[in-house]
Write a protein that holds these residues in place. Structure first.
Motif, PDB file in Angstrom:
ATOM      1  N   GLY A 233     -12.876   3.760  -5.351  1.00  0.00           N
ATOM      2  CA  GLY A 233     -12.006   4.364  -6.366  1.00  0.00           C
ATOM      3  C   GLY A 233     -10.758   4.999  -5.789  1.00  0.00           C
ATOM      4  O   GLY A 233     -10.088   5.764  -6.459  1.00  0.00           O
ATOM      5  N   LEU A 234     -10.407   4.656  -4.565  1.00  0.00           N
ATOM      6  CA  LEU A 234      -9.264   5.270  -3.915  1.00  0.00           C
ATOM      7  C   LEU A 234      -7.998   4.425  -4.029  1.00  0.00           C
ATOM      8  O   LEU A 234      -6.900   4.899  -3.753  1.00  0.00           O
ATOM      9  CB  LEU A 234      -9.560   5.541  -2.431  1.00  0.00           C
ATOM     10  N   ARG A 235      -8.147   3.202  -4.440  1.00  0.00           N
ATOM     11  CA  ARG A 235      -6.988   2.313  -4.537  1.00  0.00           C
ATOM     12  C   ARG A 235      -6.069   2.712  -5.690  1.00  0.00           C
ATOM     13  O   ARG A 235      -4.878   2.526  -5.613  1.00  0.00           O
ATOM     14  CB  ARG A 235      -7.464   0.861  -4.734  1.00  0.00           C
ATOM     15  N   VAL A 236      -6.613   3.299  -6.700  1.00  0.00           N
ATOM     16  CA  VAL A 236      -5.817   3.601  -7.884  1.00  0.00           C
ATOM     17  C   VAL A 236      -5.246   5.015  -7.881  1.00  0.00           C
ATOM     18  O   VAL A 236      -4.549   5.388  -8.806  1.00  0.00           O
ATOM     19  CB  VAL A 236      -6.628   3.367  -9.180  1.00  0.00           C
ATOM     20  N   GLN A 237      -5.541   5.822  -6.890  1.00  0.00           N
ATOM     21  CA  GLN A 237      -5.124   7.216  -6.942  1.00  0.00           C
ATOM     22  C   GLN A 237      -3.596   7.359  -6.985  1.00  0.00           C
ATOM     23  O   GLN A 237      -3.103   8.347  -7.482  1.00  0.00           O
ATOM     24  CB  GLN A 237      -5.709   8.013  -5.780  1.00  0.00           C
ATOM     25  N   CYS A 238      -2.864   6.400  -6.515  1.00  0.00           N
ATOM     26  CA  CYS A 238      -1.405   6.514  -6.511  1.00  0.00           C
ATOM     27  C   CYS A 238      -0.784   6.141  -7.829  1.00  0.00           C
ATOM     28  O   CYS A 238       0.403   6.357  -8.032  1.00  0.00           O
ATOM     29  CB  CYS A 238      -0.807   5.607  -5.430  1.00  0.00           C
ATOM     30  N   THR A 239      -1.527   5.553  -8.730  1.00  0.00           N
ATOM     31  CA  THR A 239      -0.953   5.127 -10.004  1.00  0.00           C
ATOM     32  C   THR A 239      -1.269   6.108 -11.115  1.00  0.00           C
ATOM     33  O   THR A 239      -0.938   5.879 -12.267  1.00  0.00           O
ATOM     34  CB  THR A 239      -1.473   3.732 -10.396  1.00  0.00           C
ATOM     35  N   LEU A 240      -1.951   7.213 -10.813  1.00  0.00           N
ATOM     36  CA  LEU A 240      -2.290   8.202 -11.831  1.00  0.00           C
ATOM     37  C   LEU A 240      -1.069   8.981 -12.275  1.00  0.00           C
ATOM     38  O   LEU A 240      -0.147   9.164 -11.583  1.00  0.00           O
ATOM     39  CB  LEU A 240      -3.362   9.156 -11.300  1.00  0.00           C
TER      40      LEU A 240
ATOM     41  N   LEU B 225       0.829  -1.204   0.000  1.00  0.00           N
ATOM     42  CA  LEU B 225       0.000   0.000   0.000  1.00  0.00           C
ATOM     43  C   LEU B 225       0.863   1.253   0.000  1.00  0.00           C
ATOM     44  O   LEU B 225       1.971   1.259   0.536  1.00  0.00           O
ATOM     45  CB  LEU B 225      -0.916   0.038   1.224  1.00  0.00           C
ATOM     46  N   CYS B 226       0.294   2.300  -0.561  1.00  0.00           N
ATOM     47  CA  CYS B 226       0.908   3.620  -0.555  1.00  0.00           C
ATOM     48  C   CYS B 226       0.435   4.369   0.696  1.00  0.00           C
ATOM     49  O   CYS B 226      -0.645   4.091   1.224  1.00  0.00           O
ATOM     50  CB  CYS B 226       0.478   4.367  -1.816  1.00  0.00           C
ATOM     51  N   VAL B 227       1.236   5.308   1.132  1.00  0.00           N
ATOM     52  CA  VAL B 227       0.868   6.128   2.288  1.00  0.00           C
ATOM     53  C   VAL B 227      -0.540   6.694   2.108  1.00  0.00           C
ATOM     54  O   VAL B 227      -1.368   6.645   3.018  1.00  0.00           O
ATOM     55  CB  VAL B 227       1.883   7.272   2.496  1.00  0.00           C
ATOM     56  N   CYS B 228      -0.822   7.224   0.924  1.00  0.00           N
ATOM     57  CA  CYS B 228      -2.120   7.867   0.694  1.00  0.00           C
ATOM     58  C   CYS B 228      -3.279   6.884   0.762  1.00  0.00           C
ATOM     59  O   CYS B 228      -4.420   7.294   0.971  1.00  0.00           O
ATOM     60  CB  CYS B 228      -2.119   8.606  -0.638  1.00  0.00           C
ATOM     61  N   GLU B 229      -3.015   5.600   0.623  1.00  0.00           N
ATOM     62  CA  GLU B 229      -4.085   4.609   0.713  1.00  0.00           C
ATOM     63  C   GLU B 229      -4.421   4.264   2.161  1.00  0.00           C
ATOM     64  O   GLU B 229      -5.533   3.842   2.456  1.00  0.00           O
ATOM     65  CB  GLU B 229      -3.697   3.357  -0.076  1.00  0.00           C
ATOM     66  N   PHE B 230      -3.472   4.454   3.059  1.00  0.00           N
ATOM     67  CA  PHE B 230      -3.745   4.239   4.476  1.00  0.00           C
ATOM     68  C   PHE B 230      -4.668   5.314   5.035  1.00  0.00           C
ATOM     69  O   PHE B 230      -5.438   5.059   5.960  1.00  0.00           O
ATOM     70  CB  PHE B 230      -2.447   4.250   5.286  1.00  0.00           C
ATOM     71  N   VAL B 231      -4.565   6.530   4.503  1.00  0.00           N
ATOM     72  CA  VAL B 231      -5.288   7.681   5.060  1.00  0.00           C
ATOM     73  C   VAL B 231      -6.787   7.424   5.173  1.00  0.00           C
ATOM     74  O   VAL B 231      -7.355   7.566   6.255  1.00  0.00           O
ATOM     75  CB  VAL B 231      -4.963   8.968   4.261  1.00  0.00           C
ATOM     76  N   PRO B 232      -7.500   7.024   4.093  1.00  0.00           N
ATOM     77  CA  PRO B 232      -8.941   6.808   4.240  1.00  0.00           C
ATOM     78  C   PRO B 232      -9.298   5.558   5.049  1.00  0.00           C
ATOM     79  O   PRO B 232     -10.309   5.545   5.749  1.00  0.00           O
ATOM     80  CB  PRO B 232      -9.442   6.688   2.795  1.00  0.00           C
ATOM     81  N   ILE B 233      -8.464   4.546   4.987  1.00  0.00           N
ATOM     82  CA  ILE B 233      -8.757   3.325   5.747  1.00  0.00           C
ATOM     83  C   ILE B 233      -8.667   3.599   7.240  1.00  0.00           C
ATOM     84  O   ILE B 233      -9.540   3.199   8.016  1.00  0.00           O
ATOM     85  CB  ILE B 233      -7.799   2.179   5.355  1.00  0.00           C
TER      86      ILE B 233
ATOM     87  N   LEU C 230      10.234  -3.837  10.200  1.00  0.00           N
ATOM     88  CA  LEU C 230       9.034  -4.641   9.960  1.00  0.00           C
ATOM     89  C   LEU C 230       8.393  -4.352   8.611  1.00  0.00           C
ATOM     90  O   LEU C 230       7.580  -5.154   8.138  1.00  0.00           O
ATOM     91  CB  LEU C 230       8.026  -4.409  11.083  1.00  0.00           C
ATOM     92  N   VAL C 231       8.721  -3.222   8.005  1.00  0.00           N
ATOM     93  CA  VAL C 231       8.218  -2.901   6.671  1.00  0.00           C
ATOM     94  C   VAL C 231       9.373  -2.369   5.828  1.00  0.00           C
ATOM     95  O   VAL C 231      10.388  -1.906   6.346  1.00  0.00           O
ATOM     96  CB  VAL C 231       7.060  -1.863   6.682  1.00  0.00           C
ATOM     97  N   LYS C 232       9.195  -2.466   4.533  1.00  0.00           N
ATOM     98  CA  LYS C 232      10.163  -1.885   3.600  1.00  0.00           C
ATOM     99  C   LYS C 232       9.395  -0.983   2.660  1.00  0.00           C
ATOM    100  O   LYS C 232       8.176  -1.100   2.527  1.00  0.00           O
ATOM    101  CB  LYS C 232      10.924  -2.962   2.847  1.00  0.00           C
ATOM    102  N   GLU C 233      10.119  -0.079   2.026  1.00  0.00           N
ATOM    103  CA  GLU C 233       9.467   0.872   1.141  1.00  0.00           C
ATOM    104  C   GLU C 233      10.029   0.775  -0.266  1.00  0.00           C
ATOM    105  O   GLU C 233      11.172   0.344  -0.466  1.00  0.00           O
ATOM    106  CB  GLU C 233       9.591   2.300   1.673  1.00  0.00           C
ATOM    107  N   ARG C 234       9.193   1.179  -1.205  1.00  0.00           N
ATOM    108  CA  ARG C 234       9.568   1.236  -2.612  1.00  0.00           C
ATOM    109  C   ARG C 234       9.034   2.550  -3.142  1.00  0.00           C
ATOM    110  O   ARG C 234       7.851   2.849  -2.994  1.00  0.00           O
ATOM    111  CB  ARG C 234       8.928   0.051  -3.356  1.00  0.00           C
ATOM    112  N   LYS C 235       9.906   3.344  -3.744  1.00  0.00           N
ATOM    113  CA  LYS C 235       9.497   4.653  -4.252  1.00  0.00           C
ATOM    114  C   LYS C 235       9.225   4.572  -5.746  1.00  0.00           C
ATOM    115  O   LYS C 235       9.992   3.996  -6.497  1.00  0.00           O
ATOM    116  CB  LYS C 235      10.559   5.709  -3.968  1.00  0.00           C
ATOM    117  N   THR C 236       8.091   5.157  -6.152  1.00  0.00           N
ATOM    118  CA  THR C 236       7.723   5.283  -7.551  1.00  0.00           C
ATOM    119  C   THR C 236       7.229   6.710  -7.744  1.00  0.00           C
ATOM    120  O   THR C 236       6.198   7.075  -7.190  1.00  0.00           O
ATOM    121  CB  THR C 236       6.608   4.287  -7.932  1.00  0.00           C
ATOM    122  N   ALA C 237       7.995   7.485  -8.516  1.00  0.00           N
ATOM    123  CA  ALA C 237       7.688   8.905  -8.705  1.00  0.00           C
ATOM    124  C   ALA C 237       7.582   9.558  -7.328  1.00  0.00           C
ATOM    125  O   ALA C 237       8.467   9.401  -6.500  1.00  0.00           O
ATOM    126  CB  ALA C 237       6.436   9.098  -9.543  1.00  0.00           C
TER     127      ALA C 237
END
Length: 110
Positions: free
Chosen positions: A103-110, A32-40, A60-67
């Motif tokens: 429709g919030l799951r895809v907001q990070c891939t726009l 998940l992206c940070v922005c996807e945690f916000v509404p959940i 306990l977690v790792k990160e991957r940056k995309t844009a």
């Protein structure tokens, strides 16, 4: 792998918060992206980021940056018991499905 009591204490401190436990349960389902945690979690982005930072510091977690987005996933390499612990958590897959249906799951891939 956790090598000393200092590291182990850091892991258990990270696990001692219900929000971080919830985050790990979500990450057991999907990256998940940070922005996807916000509404959940109904939290601000800075608050979510602080919790994720603590989970990352504990290994306990790792990160991957995309844009401009940062995606998080579970990382059990440092603390192998993490998978067993997370397997005992309530199933939260429906929360991710609800995010998708809104429709919030895809907001990070726009």
């Amino acid at each position: 792998m956790v090598h000393d009591f200092e590291d182990l204490a850091e892991v258990y401190k990270a696990l001692a918060d219900k929000t971080r436990l919830h985050m790990l349960a979500l990450l057991a389902c999907e990256e998940l992206c940070v922005c996807e945690f916000v509404p959940i979690l109904d939290m601000s982005q800075p608050s979510v980021s602080q919790h994720l930072r603590k989970l990352k510091q504990a290994g306990l977690v790792k990160e991957r940056k995309t844009a401009q987005w940062v995606f998080y996933s579970m990382d059990g390499s440092r603390f192998p018991l993490l998978k067993d612990i997370v397997d005992s958590f309530p199933n939260v897959a429906a929360e991710i499905e609800q995010l998708k249906s809104r429709g919030l799951r895809v907001q990070c891939t726009l």
